[in-house]
Design a protein around this motif. Structure first.
Motif, PDB file in Angstrom:
ATOM      1  N   GLY A   1       0.825  -1.208   0.000  1.00  0.00           N
ATOM      2  CA  GLY A   1       0.000   0.000   0.000  1.00  0.00           C
ATOM      3  C   GLY A   1       0.857   1.254   0.000  1.00  0.00           C
ATOM      4  N   THR A   2       0.242   2.376  -0.322  1.00  0.00           N
ATOM      5  CA  THR A   2       0.958   3.651  -0.420  1.00  0.00           C
ATOM      6  C   THR A   2       1.555   4.073   0.916  1.00  0.00           C
ATOM      7  OG1 THR A   2      -0.618   4.296  -2.123  1.00  0.00           O
ATOM      8  CG2 THR A   2       0.744   6.032  -1.205  1.00  0.00           C
ATOM      9  N   ALA A   3       0.772   3.984   1.999  1.00  0.00           N
ATOM     10  CA  ALA A   3       1.265   4.393   3.326  1.00  0.00           C
ATOM     11  C   ALA A   3       2.414   3.491   3.779  1.00  0.00           C
ATOM     12  CB  ALA A   3       0.136   4.351   4.345  1.00  0.00           C
ATOM     13  N   GLY A   4       2.295   2.201   3.504  1.00  0.00           N
ATOM     14  CA  GLY A   4       3.359   1.260   3.870  1.00  0.00           C
ATOM     15  C   GLY A   4       4.649   1.540   3.119  1.00  0.00           C
ATOM     16  N   LYS A   5       4.512   1.859   1.826  1.00  0.00           N
ATOM     17  CA  LYS A   5       5.692   2.199   1.032  1.00  0.00           C
ATOM     18  C   LYS A   5       6.358   3.453   1.582  1.00  0.00           C
ATOM     19  CE  LYS A   5       4.389   0.161  -3.370  1.00  0.00           C
ATOM     20  NZ  LYS A   5       3.782   0.402  -4.660  1.00  0.00           N
TER      21      LYS A   5
ATOM     22  N   ILE B   1       6.326   4.580   4.712  1.00  0.00           N
ATOM     23  CA  ILE B   1       7.031   4.246   5.953  1.00  0.00           C
ATOM     24  C   ILE B   1       8.320   3.486   5.637  1.00  0.00           C
ATOM     25  CG2 ILE B   1       6.913   2.813   8.042  1.00  0.00           C
ATOM     26  CD1 ILE B   1       3.916   3.572   8.151  1.00  0.00           C
ATOM     27  N   PHE B   2       8.238   2.537   4.732  1.00  0.00           N
ATOM     28  CA  PHE B   2       9.395   1.744   4.329  1.00  0.00           C
ATOM     29  C   PHE B   2      10.499   2.640   3.768  1.00  0.00           C
ATOM     30  CE2 PHE B   2      10.907  -2.259   2.130  1.00  0.00           C
ATOM     31  CZ  PHE B   2      11.019  -2.998   3.299  1.00  0.00           C
ATOM     32  N   ASN B   3      10.112   3.567   2.883  1.00  0.00           N
ATOM     33  CA  ASN B   3      11.093   4.474   2.280  1.00  0.00           C
ATOM     34  C   ASN B   3      11.701   5.414   3.308  1.00  0.00           C
ATOM     35  OD1 ASN B   3      10.958   3.439  -0.323  1.00  0.00           O
ATOM     36  ND2 ASN B   3       9.211   4.718  -0.861  1.00  0.00           N
ATOM     37  N   ILE B   4      10.892   5.854   4.269  1.00  0.00           N
ATOM     38  CA  ILE B   4      11.413   6.719   5.335  1.00  0.00           C
ATOM     39  C   ILE B   4      12.439   5.950   6.162  1.00  0.00           C
ATOM     40  CG2 ILE B   4      10.815   7.871   7.511  1.00  0.00           C
ATOM     41  CD1 ILE B   4       8.171   8.731   6.132  1.00  0.00           C
ATOM     42  N   LEU B   5      12.111   4.703   6.513  1.00  0.00           N
ATOM     43  CA  LEU B   5      13.052   3.887   7.280  1.00  0.00           C
ATOM     44  C   LEU B   5      14.339   3.649   6.495  1.00  0.00           C
ATOM     45  CD1 LEU B   5      10.675   1.232   8.895  1.00  0.00           C
ATOM     46  CD2 LEU B   5      11.861   3.085  10.062  1.00  0.00           C
ATOM     47  N   ALA B   6      14.233   3.371   5.200  1.00  0.00           N
ATOM     48  CA  ALA B   6      15.413   3.146   4.371  1.00  0.00           C
ATOM     49  C   ALA B   6      16.254   4.417   4.267  1.00  0.00           C
ATOM     50  CB  ALA B   6      14.995   2.670   2.980  1.00  0.00           C
ATOM     51  N   ALA B   7      15.583   5.574   4.116  1.00  0.00           N
ATOM     52  CA  ALA B   7      16.304   6.850   4.041  1.00  0.00           C
ATOM     53  C   ALA B   7      17.015   7.150   5.355  1.00  0.00           C
ATOM     54  CB  ALA B   7      15.338   7.985   3.691  1.00  0.00           C
ATOM     55  N   MET B   8      16.355   6.815   6.475  1.00  0.00           N
ATOM     56  CA  MET B   8      16.990   7.021   7.778  1.00  0.00           C
ATOM     57  C   MET B   8      18.230   6.145   7.923  1.00  0.00           C
ATOM     58  SD  MET B   8      13.640   7.354  10.220  1.00  0.00           S
ATOM     59  CE  MET B   8      14.543   7.313  11.750  1.00  0.00           C
ATOM     60  N   ALA B   9      18.180   4.922   7.432  1.00  0.00           N
ATOM     61  CA  ALA B   9      19.335   4.028   7.500  1.00  0.00           C
ATOM     62  C   ALA B   9      20.490   4.597   6.676  1.00  0.00           C
ATOM     63  CB  ALA B   9      18.961   2.640   6.983  1.00  0.00           C
ATOM     64  N   GLU B  10      20.187   5.098   5.490  1.00  0.00           N
ATOM     65  CA  GLU B  10      21.223   5.679   4.644  1.00  0.00           C
ATOM     66  C   GLU B  10      21.823   6.921   5.296  1.00  0.00           C
ATOM     67  OE1 GLU B  10      21.790   7.401   0.114  1.00  0.00           O
ATOM     68  OE2 GLU B  10      19.980   6.298   0.634  1.00  0.00           O
TER      69      GLU B  10
END
Length: 196
Positions: A98-102, A104-113
């Protein structure tokens, strides 16, 4: 393929509620751990991640089943996103389909980077300061000026590197680092000239 992962913190706790929820969600394979979420090496999670392929979805009953620290979750989210593996948390309502899940996922990935970049920047800055102050990384050398002089004299007397190294208390590779073959030849030639 939906791949389930369930975890409890202690061997006494029961995995059944999580396993039932994962089965109802349609997970074809499920991996488990009975270990603390703070523990970095969890065999079940490692197996689940190695089994997952691009297009698969890792499903957990709750987000905290993956780990206790935000950094751990962020790093895992980044790894999943990089490998093209989806993620779903049943009770938290996170689903990368879903859009909201994507989001959150992208935010978490960006935070890791961002975290990796910050660590790299701090490390680089600390190394620059250390070099400026005359400090270099690694172990201190065991070759003190006294040992260097003793080695030079022993090599000049005709002893081999393999004989000199234990005599002055260093390893053979350490002695070779300070006295390469060309230097040894020069020292030996000087020693021969002095003796003659």
């Amino acid at each position: 393929m939906l791949i389930g992962y369930a975890r409890v913190s202690t061997p006494e706790q029961d995995l059944t509620p999580q396993l039932d929820a994962l089965r109802e969600a349609g997970c074809e394979k499920t991996f488990t751990d009975k270990a603390s979420g703070a523990k970095a090496n969890r065999a079940g999670l490692a197996d689940a991640l190695s089994h997952a392929r691009t297009g698969d979805v890792l499903v957990v009953w709750k987000l905290d089943r993956l780990g206790r620290t935000m950094k751990g979750l962020v790093d895992l989210a980044a790894e999943l996103a990089e490998r093209g593996i989806g993620f779903r948390s049943l009770t938290d309502g996170i689903d990368t389909a879903g859009t909201a899940g994507k989001l959150i996922f992208n935010i978490l990935a960006a935070m890791a980077e961002m975290e990796r970049d910050l660590i790299r920047e701090r490390t680089t800055a600390a190394l620059i300061v250390a070099r400026r102050e005359g400090r270099v990384g690694g172990r201190k050398t065991v070759m003190t000026p006294k040992r260097l002089e003793a080695a030079r004299k022993l090599l000049a007397s005709g002893m081999t590197v393999r004989e000199v190294a234990p005599a002055i208390g260093v390893s053979v590779p350490t002695l070779y680092r300070h006295f390469p073959a060309s230097v040894q030849d020069t020292i030996n030639a000087e020693g021969e000239g002095v003796e003659a």
